[in-house]
Every structure is written in C-alpha cells, then in structure tokens.
Write a protein that holds these residues in place. Structure first.
Motif, PDB file in Angstrom:
ATOM      1  N   LYS A  57       0.769  -1.251   0.143  1.00  0.00           N
ATOM      2  CA  LYS A  57       0.108   0.002   0.038  1.00  0.00           C
ATOM      3  C   LYS A  57       0.857   1.319   0.132  1.00  0.00           C
ATOM      4  O   LYS A  57       0.478   2.319  -0.748  1.00  0.00           O
ATOM      5  CB  LYS A  57      -0.909  -0.009   1.191  1.00  0.00           C
ATOM      6  N   PHE A  58       1.872   1.300   0.810  1.00  0.00           N
ATOM      7  CA  PHE A  58       2.847   2.593   1.062  1.00  0.00           C
ATOM      8  C   PHE A  58       4.204   2.570   0.386  1.00  0.00           C
ATOM      9  O   PHE A  58       4.700   3.687   0.249  1.00  0.00           O
ATOM     10  CB  PHE A  58       2.760   2.862   2.567  1.00  0.00           C
ATOM     11  N   PHE A  59       4.693   1.399   0.452  1.00  0.00           N
ATOM     12  CA  PHE A  59       6.100   1.458   0.630  1.00  0.00           C
ATOM     13  C   PHE A  59       6.776   0.874  -0.594  1.00  0.00           C
ATOM     14  O   PHE A  59       5.994  -0.143  -1.380  1.00  0.00           O
ATOM     15  CB  PHE A  59       6.786   0.894   1.750  1.00  0.00           C
ATOM     16  N   ASP A  60       8.001   0.769  -0.813  1.00  0.00           N
ATOM     17  CA  ASP A  60       8.763   0.081  -2.022  1.00  0.00           C
ATOM     18  C   ASP A  60       9.737  -0.864  -1.502  1.00  0.00           C
ATOM     19  O   ASP A  60      10.100  -1.824  -2.350  1.00  0.00           O
ATOM     20  CB  ASP A  60       9.557   1.298  -2.834  1.00  0.00           C
ATOM     21  N   ALA A  61      10.021  -1.098  -0.610  1.00  0.00           N
ATOM     22  CA  ALA A  61      11.257  -1.955   0.070  1.00  0.00           C
ATOM     23  C   ALA A  61      10.920  -2.069   1.600  1.00  0.00           C
ATOM     24  O   ALA A  61      10.351  -1.232   2.450  1.00  0.00           O
ATOM     25  CB  ALA A  61      12.584  -1.221  -0.013  1.00  0.00           C
ATOM     26  N   TYR A  62      11.263  -3.137   2.034  1.00  0.00           N
ATOM     27  CA  TYR A  62      11.003  -3.834   3.257  1.00  0.00           C
ATOM     28  C   TYR A  62      12.070  -4.661   3.796  1.00  0.00           C
ATOM     29  O   TYR A  62      12.608  -5.438   2.955  1.00  0.00           O
ATOM     30  CB  TYR A  62       9.662  -4.574   3.260  1.00  0.00           C
ATOM     31  N   VAL A  63      12.479  -4.463   4.966  1.00  0.00           N
ATOM     32  CA  VAL A  63      13.573  -5.272   5.664  1.00  0.00           C
ATOM     33  C   VAL A  63      13.076  -5.616   7.080  1.00  0.00           C
ATOM     34  O   VAL A  63      12.463  -4.864   7.802  1.00  0.00           O
ATOM     35  CB  VAL A  63      14.908  -4.609   5.840  1.00  0.00           C
ATOM     36  N   TYR A  64      13.248  -6.824   7.447  1.00  0.00           N
ATOM     37  CA  TYR A  64      12.857  -7.482   8.764  1.00  0.00           C
ATOM     38  C   TYR A  64      14.092  -8.341   9.068  1.00  0.00           C
ATOM     39  O   TYR A  64      14.669  -9.421   8.332  1.00  0.00           O
ATOM     40  CB  TYR A  64      11.659  -8.162   8.703  1.00  0.00           C
ATOM     41  N   VAL A  65      14.383  -8.188  10.513  1.00  0.00           N
ATOM     42  CA  VAL A  65      15.323  -9.148  11.043  1.00  0.00           C
ATOM     43  C   VAL A  65      15.149  -9.313  12.607  1.00  0.00           C
ATOM     44  O   VAL A  65      14.659  -8.307  13.167  1.00  0.00           O
ATOM     45  CB  VAL A  65      17.032  -8.502  10.927  1.00  0.00           C
ATOM     46  N   SER A  66      15.098 -10.388  13.066  1.00  0.00           N
ATOM     47  CA  SER A  66      14.926 -10.931  14.421  1.00  0.00           C
ATOM     48  C   SER A  66      16.138 -11.702  14.932  1.00  0.00           C
ATOM     49  O   SER A  66      17.011 -12.351  14.153  1.00  0.00           O
ATOM     50  CB  SER A  66      13.582 -11.830  14.231  1.00  0.00           C
ATOM     51  N   ASN A  67      16.147 -11.817  16.128  1.00  0.00           N
ATOM     52  CA  ASN A  67      17.130 -12.366  16.868  1.00  0.00           C
ATOM     53  C   ASN A  67      17.006 -14.089  16.859  1.00  0.00           C
ATOM     54  O   ASN A  67      17.852 -14.874  17.305  1.00  0.00           O
ATOM     55  CB  ASN A  67      17.306 -12.071  18.309  1.00  0.00           C
ATOM     56  N   PHE A  68      15.806 -14.471  16.305  1.00  0.00           N
ATOM     57  CA  PHE A  68      15.513 -15.939  16.302  1.00  0.00           C
ATOM     58  C   PHE A  68      15.796 -16.485  15.154  1.00  0.00           C
ATOM     59  O   PHE A  68      15.163 -17.405  14.439  1.00  0.00           O
ATOM     60  CB  PHE A  68      14.010 -16.226  16.772  1.00  0.00           C
ATOM     61  N   GLY A  69      16.547 -15.587  13.868  1.00  0.00           N
ATOM     62  CA  GLY A  69      17.091 -16.201  12.776  1.00  0.00           C
ATOM     63  C   GLY A  69      16.350 -15.747  11.460  1.00  0.00           C
ATOM     64  O   GLY A  69      16.613 -16.254  10.421  1.00  0.00           O
ATOM     65  N   CYS A  70      15.254 -15.095  11.639  1.00  0.00           N
ATOM     66  CA  CYS A  70      14.383 -14.889  10.530  1.00  0.00           C
ATOM     67  C   CYS A  70      14.895 -13.487   9.721  1.00  0.00           C
ATOM     68  O   CYS A  70      15.111 -12.371  10.391  1.00  0.00           O
ATOM     69  CB  CYS A  70      12.693 -14.408  10.930  1.00  0.00           C
ATOM     70  N   LYS A  71      15.167 -13.572   8.638  1.00  0.00           N
ATOM     71  CA  LYS A  71      15.612 -12.419   7.575  1.00  0.00           C
ATOM     72  C   LYS A  71      14.723 -12.100   6.456  1.00  0.00           C
ATOM     73  O   LYS A  71      14.701 -13.077   5.840  1.00  0.00           O
ATOM     74  CB  LYS A  71      17.164 -12.494   7.314  1.00  0.00           C
TER      75      LYS A  71
END
Length: 96
Positions: A57-71
């Motif tokens: 809806k709003f953006f062009d790029a997305y980054v997500y990182v967690s300490n349980f290994g998901c990127k």
C-alpha cells in the motif's frame, strides 16, 4: 532470553501524505516515521500490522530481522516486469 525484531519500510518513488503517516502512527506510537520511512524495533510484542500489506500500500522496500534467525528483504516491482512462473514464488497474493 529477550526478543529483538527490526522492521524498516522505505518509500522510494513518492512521499507519504500526512494522512498516511497518521495511519502508520496509529500502528506504532514509538516508530520513527517520516515521509519516506517507517522504522521500529520491538523487544517485547510485535508490529500491529501485516508488513506485506504495508509494502503493497505505501512502500517500495521492506527489511525485517529478528534475533531468532528470520531475515526478510522484499522490494515492490511492477508485476509485468516479472515472470512469476520463472521465479517460482509469489510473495503477495493476487489482488492485494
């Protein structure tokens, strides 16, 4: 063990309106929000929205990182530029 989740969404092609930034503020009172960016870190809890829908809806790029290994790294491109069969995946559902 404490939790760590980092979310960042960026608009490249346009700036968000005040109304759109207000909508994003309703999702998170602590997020860093500008006319081109939404960024937040969570140590307890989670983002109160679906980041895929925010990207669509709003953006062009997305980054997500967690300490349980998901990127996750995602960019929005016009559908006609990609052959989904060649990719073998479709992250967003059709009609989103």
């Amino acid at each position: 063990m404490s939790e760590y989740q980092y979310y960042e969404l960026v608009a490249v092609d346009r700036q968000l309106s005040r109304e759109e930034m207000g909508y994003l503020r309703g999702i998170s009172s602590r997020a860093q929000i500008s006319s081109t960016r939404f960024c937040n870190t969570y140590n307890y809890g989670d983002l109160k929205a679906d980041p895929r829908q925010l990207l669509a809806k709003f953006f062009d790029a997305y980054v997500y990182v967690s300490n349980f290994g998901c990127k996750v790294f995602a960019i929005k491109v016009p559908r006609n530029l990609l052959d989904e069969a060649l990719l073998g995946i479709c992250w967003l559902q059709r009609g989103s």
